[in-house]
Each structure stands twice: as structure tokens, then as C-alpha cells.
Design a protein around this motif. Structure first.
Motif, PDB file in Angstrom:
ATOM      1  N   PHE A 271       0.848  -1.195   0.000  1.00 55.37           N
ATOM      2  CA  PHE A 271       0.000   0.000   0.000  1.00 55.37           C
ATOM      3  C   PHE A 271       0.884   1.245   0.000  1.00 55.37           C
ATOM      4  CE2 PHE A 271      -3.869  -2.067   2.309  1.00 55.37           C
ATOM      5  CZ  PHE A 271      -3.863  -3.100   1.381  1.00 55.37           C
ATOM      6  N   GLU A 272       1.948   1.183   0.779  1.00 55.95           N
ATOM      7  CA  GLU A 272       2.873   2.314   0.816  1.00 55.95           C
ATOM      8  C   GLU A 272       3.452   2.562  -0.583  1.00 55.95           C
ATOM      9  OE1 GLU A 272       6.499   1.947   3.157  1.00 55.95           O
ATOM     10  OE2 GLU A 272       6.635   4.135   3.257  1.00 55.95           O
ATOM     11  N   ASN A 273       3.738   1.487  -1.319  1.00 59.65           N
ATOM     12  CA  ASN A 273       4.317   1.652  -2.654  1.00 59.65           C
ATOM     13  C   ASN A 273       3.391   2.437  -3.581  1.00 59.65           C
ATOM     14  OD1 ASN A 273       6.590   0.284  -1.873  1.00 59.65           O
ATOM     15  ND2 ASN A 273       5.871  -1.697  -2.638  1.00 59.65           N
ATOM     16  N   VAL A 274       2.091   2.193  -3.483  1.00 54.61           N
ATOM     17  CA  VAL A 274       1.139   2.953  -4.313  1.00 54.61           C
ATOM     18  C   VAL A 274       1.216   4.430  -3.942  1.00 54.61           C
ATOM     19  CG1 VAL A 274      -1.259   3.203  -5.047  1.00 54.61           C
ATOM     20  CG2 VAL A 274      -0.393   0.937  -4.439  1.00 54.61           C
ATOM     21  N   PHE A 275       1.267   4.700  -2.650  1.00 51.09           N
ATOM     22  CA  PHE A 275       1.359   6.094  -2.181  1.00 51.09           C
ATOM     23  C   PHE A 275       2.652   6.743  -2.677  1.00 51.09           C
ATOM     24  CE2 PHE A 275       2.459   9.385   0.921  1.00 51.09           C
ATOM     25  CZ  PHE A 275       1.290  10.125   0.953  1.00 51.09           C
ATOM     26  N   LEU A 276       3.764   6.011  -2.583  1.00 61.28           N
ATOM     27  CA  LEU A 276       5.051   6.574  -2.991  1.00 61.28           C
ATOM     28  C   LEU A 276       5.094   6.812  -4.497  1.00 61.28           C
ATOM     29  CD1 LEU A 276       7.541   4.540  -0.729  1.00 61.28           C
ATOM     30  CD2 LEU A 276       6.663   6.861  -0.365  1.00 61.28           C
ATOM     31  N   THR A 277       4.422   5.978  -5.261  1.00 54.26           N
ATOM     32  CA  THR A 277       4.400   6.146  -6.717  1.00 54.26           C
ATOM     33  C   THR A 277       3.505   7.311  -7.125  1.00 54.26           C
ATOM     34  OG1 THR A 277       4.732   3.777  -6.991  1.00 54.26           O
ATOM     35  CG2 THR A 277       3.897   4.969  -8.908  1.00 54.26           C
ATOM     36  N   SER A 278       2.331   7.440  -6.498  1.00 57.00           N
ATOM     37  CA  SER A 278       1.301   8.344  -7.037  1.00 57.00           C
ATOM     38  C   SER A 278       1.085   9.625  -6.239  1.00 57.00           C
ATOM     39  CB  SER A 278      -0.047   7.615  -7.101  1.00 57.00           C
ATOM     40  OG  SER A 278       0.072   6.459  -7.903  1.00 57.00           O
ATOM     41  N   CYS A 279       1.502   9.674  -4.987  1.00 56.14           N
ATOM     42  CA  CYS A 279       1.061  10.775  -4.124  1.00 56.14           C
ATOM     43  C   CYS A 279       2.181  11.525  -3.417  1.00 56.14           C
ATOM     44  CB  CYS A 279       0.108  10.264  -3.042  1.00 56.14           C
ATOM     45  SG  CYS A 279      -1.025   8.967  -3.583  1.00 56.14           S
ATOM     46  N   SER A 280       3.222  10.813  -2.984  1.00 59.62           N
ATOM     47  CA  SER A 280       4.184  11.427  -2.060  1.00 59.62           C
ATOM     48  C   SER A 280       4.970  12.560  -2.703  1.00 59.62           C
ATOM     49  CB  SER A 280       5.134  10.371  -1.499  1.00 59.62           C
ATOM     50  OG  SER A 280       5.955   9.858  -2.526  1.00 59.62           O
ATOM     51  N   GLY A 281       5.113  12.555  -4.029  1.00 59.63           N
ATOM     52  CA  GLY A 281       5.824  13.644  -4.700  1.00 59.63           C
ATOM     53  C   GLY A 281       5.204  14.993  -4.370  1.00 59.63           C
ATOM     54  N   CYS A 282       3.906  15.021  -4.211  1.00 62.19           N
ATOM     55  CA  CYS A 282       3.196  16.275  -3.889  1.00 62.19           C
ATOM     56  C   CYS A 282       2.836  16.392  -2.410  1.00 62.19           C
ATOM     57  CB  CYS A 282       1.916  16.382  -4.709  1.00 62.19           C
ATOM     58  SG  CYS A 282       2.225  16.530  -6.484  1.00 62.19           S
ATOM     59  N   HIS A 283       2.592  15.260  -1.749  1.00 63.80           N
ATOM     60  CA  HIS A 283       2.097  15.315  -0.363  1.00 63.80           C
ATOM     61  C   HIS A 283       3.150  14.938   0.675  1.00 63.80           C
ATOM     62  CE1 HIS A 283      -2.098  16.242  -1.238  1.00 63.80           C
ATOM     63  NE2 HIS A 283      -1.989  15.458  -2.305  1.00 63.80           N
ATOM     64  N   GLY A 284       4.366  14.578   0.236  1.00 63.99           N
ATOM     65  CA  GLY A 284       5.428  14.202   1.164  1.00 63.99           C
ATOM     66  C   GLY A 284       5.385  12.721   1.481  1.00 63.99           C
ATOM     67  N   HIS A 285       6.521  12.114   1.798  1.00 60.82           N
ATOM     68  CA  HIS A 285       6.566  10.649   1.928  1.00 60.82           C
ATOM     69  C   HIS A 285       5.846  10.145   3.164  1.00 60.82           C
ATOM     70  CE1 HIS A 285       9.958  11.138   4.638  1.00 60.82           C
ATOM     71  NE2 HIS A 285       9.953   9.849   4.888  1.00 60.82           N
ATOM     72  N   LEU A 286       5.595  11.043   4.140  1.00 61.25           N
ATOM     73  CA  LEU A 286       4.766  10.666   5.294  1.00 61.25           C
ATOM     74  C   LEU A 286       3.414  11.378   5.247  1.00 61.25           C
ATOM     75  CD1 LEU A 286       7.463  10.727   8.126  1.00 61.25           C
ATOM     76  CD2 LEU A 286       6.587   8.741   6.866  1.00 61.25           C
ATOM     77  N   GLY A 287       3.086  11.944   4.082  1.00 63.89           N
ATOM     78  CA  GLY A 287       1.839  12.696   3.966  1.00 63.89           C
ATOM     79  C   GLY A 287       1.871  13.980   4.771  1.00 63.89           C
ATOM     80  N   GLU A 288       3.084  14.482   5.024  1.00 65.09           N
ATOM     81  CA  GLU A 288       3.235  15.665   5.891  1.00 65.09           C
ATOM     82  C   GLU A 288       2.968  16.969   5.133  1.00 65.09           C
ATOM     83  OE1 GLU A 288       5.591  13.847   4.555  1.00 65.09           O
ATOM     84  OE2 GLU A 288       7.442  14.962   4.222  1.00 65.09           O
ATOM     85  N   GLY A 289       2.805  16.876   3.818  1.00 66.91           N
ATOM     86  CA  GLY A 289       2.543  18.067   3.025  1.00 66.91           C
ATOM     87  C   GLY A 289       3.793  18.564   2.334  1.00 66.91           C
ATOM     88  N   LYS A 290       3.616  19.073   1.096  1.00 69.43           N
ATOM     89  CA  LYS A 290       4.751  19.535   0.291  1.00 69.43           C
ATOM     90  C   LYS A 290       4.170  20.612  -0.628  1.00 69.43           C
ATOM     91  CE  LYS A 290       8.525  17.091  -2.073  1.00 69.43           C
ATOM     92  NZ  LYS A 290       8.854  15.744  -2.624  1.00 69.43           N
ATOM     93  N   ILE A 291       3.954  20.328  -1.908  1.00 68.64           N
ATOM     94  CA  ILE A 291       3.205  21.295  -2.720  1.00 68.64           C
ATOM     95  C   ILE A 291       1.703  21.069  -2.545  1.00 68.64           C
ATOM     96  CG2 ILE A 291       5.101  21.424  -4.409  1.00 68.64           C
ATOM     97  CD1 ILE A 291       2.986  20.159  -6.387  1.00 68.64           C
TER      98      ILE A 291
END
Ligand code: HEM
Ligand code: CA
Length: 172
Positions: A58-78
Motif C-alpha cells: 500500500f505504501e508503494n502505491v502512495f510513494l508512486t502516485s502521491c508522495s511527490g506532492c504530499h510528502g513521503h509521510l503525507g506531511e505536506g509539500k506542494i
């Protein structure tokens, strides 16, 4: 605009426009897994309660599709933080609402993620819920029973879980 999967009558709507989601965009793959079927019936993501040591994919899906914008811990980025109790779209506090934001998109760079398989959207949602670090009182996606065993996200403990990952423990 075809009808919702499994004839679901749950209130799936675009987070910005309030329009019903367009199901004709859904990926042909991963539409009829047991989890997808249960979700469209109950509105609760069954993957939320999968044991923590089974969430690696599940983490891999997040790292592929989301973390670039939301941060690798979902902490926020752009994009905004997804691991706290503040929501631009309070819909995200329910599973039906969070699904709707991801599938249908919001504003700016938050485009629709209807390219993901429906099952993968449930996987990424479970990972987002797993990363949630704030109080249980605002974890409104959990049932009262699930709230009893809730623990906020703890990065140190998470690393520990991954080191000791044992697929034999993955049966929910
Ligand atoms: C907003 C999840 C991918 C950029 C949001 C929100 C959620 C979310 C739940 C609403 C947050 C709130 O209400 O406070 C996800 C997930 C993703 C993903 C799970 C992967 C499947 C991306 C990507 C980008 C992005 C790849 C950048 C290209 C943004 C931005 C917003 C946003 C800029 C703010 C939009 C607005 O306020 O209308 N995202 N996102 N997201 N996301 Fe994502
Ligand atoms: Ca937030």
C-alpha cells in the motif's frame, strides 16, 4: 456517467463541484475485488484494519502516485498535509469522501486519480489513514470499535514493523 460500481447509492461526489463522480473513467482492472465490493456497499474501506505489517504494498502505491506532492509521510509539500486533522475538504474525514477526492480530484495539481485501479485507491486510502498522526476524536472514518485500538502514526514504530514484516501474519 455510468452508474456507480455494484449499484452503490452512497453519496460519491466531486469535492469541488458536488457533481456525481463519472464512473465511466474507472480503470477496467481491479474493479471487482472483495474489498471494492464491500466498500461500495458499506462506505467503509475494509483495508483500514489490515495489520500494519501487511501494508508495505500500500505504501508503494502512495510513494508512486502521491508522495511527490504530499510528502513521503503525507506531511505536506506542494499539496496539503494528509496526516493531520485539518481538511480543506472535510469530506476527507469519511472514506466515501476521501475516495471521492482521490478519484475525482480537486483543484490545481490535484487531478483525478481515476487511472488507479479502484482497489489501489482503497490501498492508498488505507495508507493515508495509517499515516494519520493526530487524535482519535477526529478519526471519524473509524468505527467506535476501531477507535478503541487506534494508535496515532509513529515513524519509529513503523520502521520497526517493516523490519519484522512476516507475511504469515497478513491474514486479517
Ligand atoms: C489535495 C490526496 C496525489 C496535489 C488533496 C487532498 C487529498 C489528496 C485527500 C485534499 C486534502 C484536504 O482536503 O485537506 C492525494 C492522494 C494522491 C494525491 C491520495 C495519490 C493518489 C497528488 C499529486 C499532486 C497532488 C500527484 C501533485 C501533482 C494536491 C494539491 C491539493 C491536493 C495541490 C490541494 C487541492 C485543493 O485544495 O483543491 N490530495 N493526492 N496530489 N493534492 Fe493530492
Ligand atoms: Ca491536512
Amino acid at each position: 456517467e455510468s452508474s456507480a460500481p455494484f449499484g452503490s447509492t452512497l453519496p460519491f461526489q466531486n469535492a469541488v463541484t458536488g457533481e456525481p463522480l463519472d464512473w465511466s473513467m474507472a480503470n477496467e482492472e481491479g474493479r471487482d475485488t472483495p474489498a471494492v465490493k464491500e466498500f461500495f456497499k458499506t462506505g467503509h474501506n475494509p483495508y483500514t484494519t489490515i495489520p500494519k505489517n501487511c501494508l508495505t504494498n500500500f505504501e508503494n502505491v502512495f510513494l508512486t502516485s502521491c508522495s511527490g506532492c504530499h510528502g513521503h509521510l503525507g506531511e505536506g509539500k506542494i499539496g496539503p498535509g494528509l496526516n493531520d486533522n485539518y481538511w480543506t475538504y472535510p469530506a476527507g474525514k469519511t472514506d466515501v469522501g476521501l475516495f471521492s477526492i482521490i478519484y475525482g480530484g480537486a483543484q490545481a495539481q490535484m487531478g483525478p486519480h481515476s487511472d488507479l485501479e479502484l482497489d489501489q485507491i482503497l490501498q492508498v486510502m488505507a495508507w493515508v489513514r495509517h499515516l494519520y498522526k493526530d487524535g482519535v476524536a477526529d478519526a471519524t472514518w473509524l468505527t467506535d470499535d476501531q477507535k478503541k485500538s487506534f494508535k496515532p502514526y509513529d515513524e519509529a514504530a513503523d520502521t520497526e514493523v517493516k523490519k519484522t514484516e512476516d507475511p504469515a501474519k497478513c491474514e486479517a
